[in-house]
Each structure stands twice: as C-alpha cells, then as structure tokens.
Write an enzyme that holds these catalytic residues in place. Structure first.
Site, PDB file in Angstrom:
ATOM      1  N   TYR A   1       0.815  -1.217   0.000  1.00  0.00           N
ATOM      2  CA  TYR A   1       0.000   0.000   0.000  1.00  0.00           C
ATOM      3  C   TYR A   1       0.852   1.272   0.000  1.00  0.00           C
ATOM      4  CZ  TYR A   1      -3.423   3.362   1.922  1.00  0.00           C
ATOM      5  OH  TYR A   1      -4.220   4.448   2.149  1.00  0.00           O
TER       6      TYR A   1
ATOM      7  N   LEU B   1       5.365 -10.672  -2.059  1.00  0.00           N
ATOM      8  CA  LEU B   1       3.938 -10.813  -2.379  1.00  0.00           C
ATOM      9  C   LEU B   1       3.137 -11.512  -1.278  1.00  0.00           C
ATOM     10  CD1 LEU B   1       4.148 -11.739  -6.182  1.00  0.00           C
ATOM     11  CD2 LEU B   1       4.008  -9.466  -5.126  1.00  0.00           C
TER      12      LEU B   1
ATOM     13  N   ASN C   1       1.804 -10.036   1.218  1.00  0.00           N
ATOM     14  CA  ASN C   1       0.675  -9.174   1.562  1.00  0.00           C
ATOM     15  C   ASN C   1       0.490  -8.101   0.487  1.00  0.00           C
ATOM     16  OD1 ASN C   1      -1.481  -8.381   3.224  1.00  0.00           O
ATOM     17  ND2 ASN C   1      -0.250  -6.784   4.192  1.00  0.00           N
TER      18      ASN C   1
ATOM     19  N   PHE D   1       9.988  -0.900   3.650  1.00  0.00           N
ATOM     20  CA  PHE D   1       8.592  -1.083   4.046  1.00  0.00           C
ATOM     21  C   PHE D   1       8.281  -2.521   4.452  1.00  0.00           C
ATOM     22  CE2 PHE D   1       8.180   2.421   0.864  1.00  0.00           C
ATOM     23  CZ  PHE D   1       7.598   3.370   1.679  1.00  0.00           C
TER      24      PHE D   1
ATOM     25  N   SER E   1       6.563   3.561  13.160  1.00  0.00           N
ATOM     26  CA  SER E   1       5.149   3.713  13.492  1.00  0.00           C
ATOM     27  C   SER E   1       4.972   4.508  14.772  1.00  0.00           C
ATOM     28  CB  SER E   1       4.520   2.324  13.658  1.00  0.00           C
ATOM     29  OG  SER E   1       3.235   2.407  14.244  1.00  0.00           O
TER      30      SER E   1
ATOM     31  N   TYR F   1       3.589  -6.228  17.259  1.00  0.00           N
ATOM     32  CA  TYR F   1       3.893  -5.393  16.088  1.00  0.00           C
ATOM     33  C   TYR F   1       4.583  -4.108  16.520  1.00  0.00           C
ATOM     34  CZ  TYR F   1       3.127  -1.673  12.735  1.00  0.00           C
ATOM     35  OH  TYR F   1       3.313  -0.587  11.920  1.00  0.00           O
TER      36      TYR F   1
ATOM     37  N   LYS G   1       8.707  -2.489  15.945  1.00  0.00           N
ATOM     38  CA  LYS G   1       9.121  -1.156  15.496  1.00  0.00           C
ATOM     39  C   LYS G   1      10.058  -0.508  16.515  1.00  0.00           C
ATOM     40  CE  LYS G   1       6.892  -1.153  11.609  1.00  0.00           C
ATOM     41  NZ  LYS G   1       7.622  -1.295  10.342  1.00  0.00           N
TER      42      LYS G   1
ATOM     43  N   ARG H   1     -10.552  -3.911  21.452  1.00  0.00           N
ATOM     44  CA  ARG H   1      -9.641  -4.859  20.806  1.00  0.00           C
ATOM     45  C   ARG H   1      -8.307  -4.848  21.523  1.00  0.00           C
ATOM     46  NH1 ARG H   1      -8.420  -3.898  14.537  1.00  0.00           N
ATOM     47  NH2 ARG H   1      -7.682  -1.914  15.426  1.00  0.00           N
TER      48      ARG H   1
END
Length: 340
Positions: free
Chosen positions: A12, A34, A36, A82, A125, A150, A154, A295
């Site tokens: 993205y 590939l 994601n 990325f 992030s 996650y 970072k 969440r």
C-alpha cells in the site's frame, strides 16, 4: 539518476512511494515477496508512471536470495524499507511470526549493505509511543512498553538502527513514525488492498459500503474520548509517500549524518465514529456498523506533533479527511469493477 531499493514496494504505502520517487527523479527498484501484496499492482504502477519498474520477488529473510539480488543490482544509492508484517491484532495472536519476519529482513539488509554508504529510510510507526502521557506527541516523547508485538518490532528495529549507526555499520538512517495512512492515488489505480479480512478501519469501511462485508465493528465506545471510540491521526497515503522523498533529500545533504526520527501525520486526531461519519458525508453512502468490545493491543488516543517534520524535512500533509475518504471509495469502486 539515483537508484532506490523499495522493499515491500508493491504494498500500500510502498506503491504510492514508488510513484512519488519517479516524480522526483529517482529510479525505484522493487523487492516484494507478495505475502501481503499483489503482483498486478506492477501493471497499475506502469499505467501511472509510464513504464514498468524493476521488480524482484523474494523474501528478504532469505540471505542467499538477497545476495543474488545484489549481484544483479550492485549499485543502490538508498533503501526505503517497508517490508514487514503490520497487523496489530494478528501480531498479538502470532508474535513469533512478527518477530521472525520483521527482524530478519531488517538485519539482513543492514548486514549486506553495512560497508556501503546507503541512505536508509525505515518505515516505523507511532505505536512506539504506546499511550502517550501528553498529546500531541513529539519525537522526544518516551518510547513506552509496546501495546502489541507489532509495535514492539518497530521499537526494537529503531534501537537496532541506532546501534548500527553508533557502531559505524550504517551511515545515514531516518526512521519515519507513521500515524494512520488512508486514502488512495487520485487515479484510483492503486490503493489499500488487504488480503482477506481488512485489519485497518478505512478498507473495512469501503468494503462494507460496497457490500463485501456485512457490517463494521467499532472496537469500544467507552474510551475517554469525545464519543468513546479510539482517536487516531489519519494521513493521506500520498502525503505520506512524499515524506519519504523528503527524507532522502535530507540525507543527500552533506550536513546530515547519523540517525534521526520524524513524525508523519496531520497533527490532528479523529475518532473512529468521526471517520465513519466523514465517509458517509463525503460519499453519500450509509454504513452498517455496530459497537463491539475493545480490541486487545489498541491504544486509546494518539495524534502527532509534526513541527519537526515541517521545519527539518520541509514536508507537511496537504490532503484532508474528505479527500482521504473519497479517494478510498473511488479505489474500492475501481477494484470492484476491475478485480486484481
């Protein structure tokens, strides 16, 4: 023309950055496994930029494949990294998957290029801040214990990069701390294309609007915010992509040495319910949503102070919420009519 290795370049943010690199006079070279992303984005990119950029499909965790790539593409001037897994919820369920992928890929890149002068841009992030004590959060805010694996990848990756700079195993590194990228290119030829069920809010909104999903679940309405839903700093992906070019330009300046970090956001916070309302108001499409439980791993509210990015990167977000929502919707309609 400087060659820039873009890892995860069919993803993205990566694909939008490829477009901005070409517009700025760079030659992007894409590496993507590939896992994601979709190889058809390569054709979409060629329609925007007028040619098909160089593309190599392999996993950066595979050192042999990386060495083979270097033998074919020995002259790299910069790297924008990325390539990483990025879903907060999935990282809570599968932490080892995230630690293995996100660290090995970074370490392999640093190892093979440690003797070369490479301008290295790292995709970090705002999750490194956890729940900040003060808002808007500046780059000087303490890095808190991560709310998710996650986020922890970072934090630790930034530590690895700083240590590499200190030891002379890297020369110039900028870590860009993203807030929440949304939207799509104004051609509607590239945008956010999640595999399976979306992990981020806006693609879930657009997929619900077009009928792919039955309804949206808002995770919690009892946070200490104006309407009880979480607050985030949403930034248009094109603005975000342009910041990577600005980071490369800064590192090309002879006065830049070592390591630096920048917030990339608008400097404003919006709740989840405000984003839903903005989509409805911009597109005229009503959304089916429900309130669900909180969440695990979610931060209550965070938005950034982008003064440093404005002053030192000479970059500032230009595109507002309405364009974020309308461009995301145009992209969703495009892929509904032109499945990739």
């Amino acid at each position: 023309m400087a060659k820039i290795l873009v890892t995860g370049g069919l993803g993205y943010i990566g694909s939008h950055t490829v477009v901005e690199l070409v517009a700025a006079g760079y030659e992007p070279i894409i590496v993507d496994d590939l896992s994601n992303s979709n190889v058809k984005i390569l054709d979409q990119l060629s329609r925007i930029i007028g040619f098909k950029p160089a593309f190599y499909q392999f996993d950066l965790c595979d050192m042999q494949k990386l060495n083979e790539f270097i033998a074919v593409e020995p002259e790299i001037d910069g790297i924008i990294h990325f390539a990483a897994f990025k879903a907060v919820g999935e990282s809570v369920r599968n932490p080892l998957k995230y630690y293995r992928n996100n660290f090995y890929s970074l370490l392999n890149l640093l190892e093979v290029y440690k003797t070369k002068t490479i301008n290295f841009v790292f995709s970090s992030s705002c999750t490194v801040y956890g729940q900040p004590d003060e808002l808007p959060v500046t780059e000087n805010a303490p890095v808190k214990m991560a709310e998710s694996p996650y986020g922890n990848t970072k934090q630790i990756a930034e530590e690895i990069l700083r240590d590499a700079i200190t030891a002379g195993e890297a020369q110039k590194v900028i870590a860009l701390r993203y807030f929440n990228p949304v939207g799509a290119h104004d051609t509607a030829l590239i945008g956010e294309l999640p595999n399976g069920v979306p992990q981020n809010l806006v693609p879930f909104i657009t997929q619900t609007a077009i009928g792919k999903r039955e309804k949206i679940t808002v995770f919690g309405n009892n946070y200490n915010t104006k309407d009880g839903s979480c607050v985030r700093d949403y930034i248009h992906v094109v603005d975000l992509a342009k910041a990577h070019v600005a980071a490369l330009r800064l590192m090309e300046n002879e006065g830049f040495k070592g390591y630096d970090v920048f917030n990339l956001g608008t400097g404003n916070g919006n709740t989840v319910l405000e984003i839903i309302a903005a989509f409805e108001n911009t597109t005229g499409v009503r959304l089916n949503y429900e309130i669900g439980p909180r969440r695990e791993g979610d931060v209550e509210k965070v938005w950034g102070d982008v003064t440093k990015s404005t002053n030192k990167l000479h970059w500032q977000a230009q595109l507002g919420i309405d364009i974020m929502m309308s461009s995301a919707w145009e992209w969703e309609k495009y892929i509904a009519e032109n499945p990739l």
